[in-house]
Motif scaffolding. Structure first.
Motif, mmCIF file in Angstrom:
data_model
loop_
_atom_site.group_PDB
_atom_site.id
_atom_site.type_symbol
_atom_site.label_atom_id
_atom_site.label_comp_id
_atom_site.label_asym_id
_atom_site.label_seq_id
_atom_site.Cartn_x
_atom_site.Cartn_y
_atom_site.Cartn_z
ATOM 1 N N GLY A 166 19.100 0.265 2.007
ATOM 2 C CA GLY A 166 19.088 1.415 2.907
ATOM 3 C C GLY A 166 18.614 1.067 4.306
ATOM 4 N N ASN A 167 17.949 -0.070 4.465
ATOM 5 C CA ASN A 167 17.493 -0.470 5.803
ATOM 6 C C ASN A 167 18.596 -1.150 6.618
ATOM 7 N N LEU A 168 19.762 -1.320 5.982
ATOM 8 C CA LEU A 168 20.911 -1.887 6.700
ATOM 9 C C LEU A 168 21.878 -0.753 7.023
ATOM 10 N N THR A 185 12.557 1.501 15.220
ATOM 11 C CA THR A 185 12.144 0.339 14.425
ATOM 12 C C THR A 185 12.823 0.245 13.055
ATOM 13 N N GLU A 186 13.318 1.370 12.532
ATOM 14 C CA GLU A 186 13.902 1.278 11.184
ATOM 15 C C GLU A 186 14.801 2.471 10.883
ATOM 16 N N ASN A 187 15.874 2.203 10.143
ATOM 17 C CA ASN A 187 16.657 3.263 9.496
ATOM 18 C C ASN A 187 16.521 3.071 7.999
ATOM 19 N N ASP A 203 3.191 10.019 -2.345
ATOM 20 C CA ASP A 203 4.234 10.574 -1.467
ATOM 21 C C ASP A 203 5.459 9.678 -1.374
ATOM 22 N N TYR A 204 5.246 8.374 -1.490
ATOM 23 C CA TYR A 204 6.392 7.451 -1.359
ATOM 24 C C TYR A 204 7.076 7.327 -2.721
ATOM 25 N N TYR A 205 7.943 8.315 -3.011
ATOM 26 C CA TYR A 205 8.569 8.427 -4.349
ATOM 27 C C TYR A 205 9.506 7.259 -4.704
ATOM 28 N N GLU A 214 0.841 -1.217 0.000
ATOM 29 C CA GLU A 214 0.000 0.000 0.000
ATOM 30 C C GLU A 214 0.869 1.257 0.000
ATOM 31 N N ILE A 215 1.945 1.231 0.787
ATOM 32 C CA ILE A 215 2.876 2.376 0.828
ATOM 33 C C ILE A 215 3.400 2.654 -0.579
ATOM 34 N N CYS A 216 3.726 1.566 -1.289
ATOM 35 C CA CYS A 216 4.293 1.714 -2.629
ATOM 36 C C CYS A 216 3.309 2.354 -3.605
HETATM 37 C C1 AVI Z 1 11.716 -1.565 2.269
HETATM 38 N N1 AVI Z 1 12.325 -0.269 2.548
HETATM 39 C C2 AVI Z 1 13.280 0.091 1.510
HETATM 40 C C3 AVI Z 1 11.383 0.805 2.848
HETATM 41 C C4 AVI Z 1 12.146 2.131 3.094
HETATM 42 O O1 AVI Z 1 11.805 3.101 2.433
HETATM 43 O O2 AVI Z 1 13.073 2.148 3.883
HETATM 44 C C5 AVI Z 1 10.537 0.464 4.061
HETATM 45 C C6 AVI Z 1 9.643 1.586 4.481
HETATM 46 N N2 AVI Z 1 9.557 2.089 5.674
HETATM 47 C C7 AVI Z 1 8.667 3.044 5.685
HETATM 48 N N3 AVI Z 1 8.191 3.209 4.484
HETATM 49 C C8 AVI Z 1 8.780 2.291 3.700
#
Ligand code: AVI
Length: 319
Positions: free
Chosen positions: A165-167, A279-281, A53-55, A47-49
């Motif tokens: 990028g998440n690593l 939770t994430e970079n 906004d999620y370019y 869904e994000i994809c």
């Molecule tokens: C999978 N990854 C590349 C996404 C990102 O943009 O880092 C995961 C994500 N986190 C939030 N939106 C998307």
């Protein structure tokens, strides 16, 4: 593809619980982003994809046909025909079709992903579209080394979406080094990497107006409650994402809105008001820095393509 093939490599037992307990015992608290991707989380990511906004998603998607075409010409000029694409962190497999259409001689495709249900479903869809393709699904955490069966095919790794990028940098280098060993000598890698850019564009991408990214982030807690018997109250945590310009990365957190305690597997975790779980970079690379990182891991960059306004990059690496 049959169920037995799909189940051939399974992630091990209690790793999720161990990682969650370790992350929440630490200061500051954190949880590994790979646990976003159960079947619900994978759907949220899809869904994000689809969000404007999620370019990163649509920018890469638009750049890929040109990249695929140019790579096909290169491979043709080198007489490379017997090709196998190996996708790391395969997800919904929406991008590999573009490569399959460009690199027409590919007859084998290995899809590696940690989310079993999502992988099987995506492989079935791909199978129905590419009848001549032999698909090898592989349920595996792509951050760990993987040995594929020996083959005389030229393996072409595919790692789109800036998942690298998440690593962090060390993990990214290790991933690239392992991928080189998995794919073998004279292999290639097509890798999508997000670039550094003005902060407002980045901010919008991780703080979408529809709240999908927030649900994706909180799904980690839903999953801990369901699978590990945790008692997180979702309303007591808020999605928080911002660009850390010093470290060149988006950080995602779940911020505790009050002082509270949460129980998981008989252990009690205390949260202060405002305390967060990291939770994430999502690291953003300057092309020159990514090329250097790849080099340190044994890969030379044959070509790097940039999307309009330098919004995203795709590199062709050779091992
Ligand atoms: C999978 N990854 C590349 C996404 C990102 O943009 O880092 C995961 C994500 N986190 C939030 N939106 C998307």
């Amino acid at each position: 593809m049959n169920e037995a093939q799909a189940l051939a490599i399974k992630p091990t037992g209690n790793e999720f619980l161990d990682d969650v307990l370790e992350g929440l015992r630490a200061a500051p608290k954190s949880l590994p982003p790979k646990y976003f991707y159960d079947s619900v989380g994978s759907q949220y990511f899809d869904e994000i994809c689809n969000l404007t906004d999620y370019y990163p998603y649509h920018t890469e998607l638009e750049l890929l046909p040109q990249v695929g075409h140019e790579i096909a010409q290169r491979f043709h000029a080198r007489g490379l025909q017997n090709l196998e694409i190996v996708e790391f962190g395969a997800g919904s497999l929406r991008k590999v079709g573009i490569l399959l259409r460009a690199l027409r001689t590919v007859r084998h495709f290995t899809a590696i992903d940690i989310s079993q249900e999502h992988l099987i479903e995506a492989c079935r869809t791909l199978e129905s579209q590419y009848r001549e393709l032999t698909i090898h699904p592989c349920v595996h955490d792509f951050t760990k080394p993987l040995k594929l069966s020996p083959s005389d095919r030229t393996r072409v790794g595919f790692f789109p979406g800036s998942t690298i990028g998440n690593l962090d940098r060390d993990q990214a280098r290790t991933f690239l080094r392992n991928a080189g060993k998995t794919l073998g000598s004279a292999s290639y890698m097509i890798i999508g990497v997000d670039t550094q850019k003005p902060e407002p564009i980045l901010h919008r991408a991780y703080n979408d107006g529809k709240g999908v990214t927030a649900r994706f982030n909180k799904n980690m807690l839903v999953r801990i409650n369901r699978e590990l018997g945790g008692d997180f109250t979702l309303e007591n945590f808020a999605h928080h994402a911002f660009y850390n310009s010093e470290l060149g990365r988006i950080e995602m957190h779940l911020r505790s809105l009050k002082e509270q305690a949460v129980n998981i597997d008989g252990e009690r975790f205390h949260f202060g008001r405002g305390e967060s779980i990291h939770t994430e970079n999502s690291y953003k690379y300057r092309p020159v820095d990514f090329t250097q990182l790849a080099k340190e891991a044994g890969w030379s960059t044959e070509r790097l393509w940039l999307a309009p306004e330098d919004l995203f990059s795709i590199s062709l690496l050779k091992y």
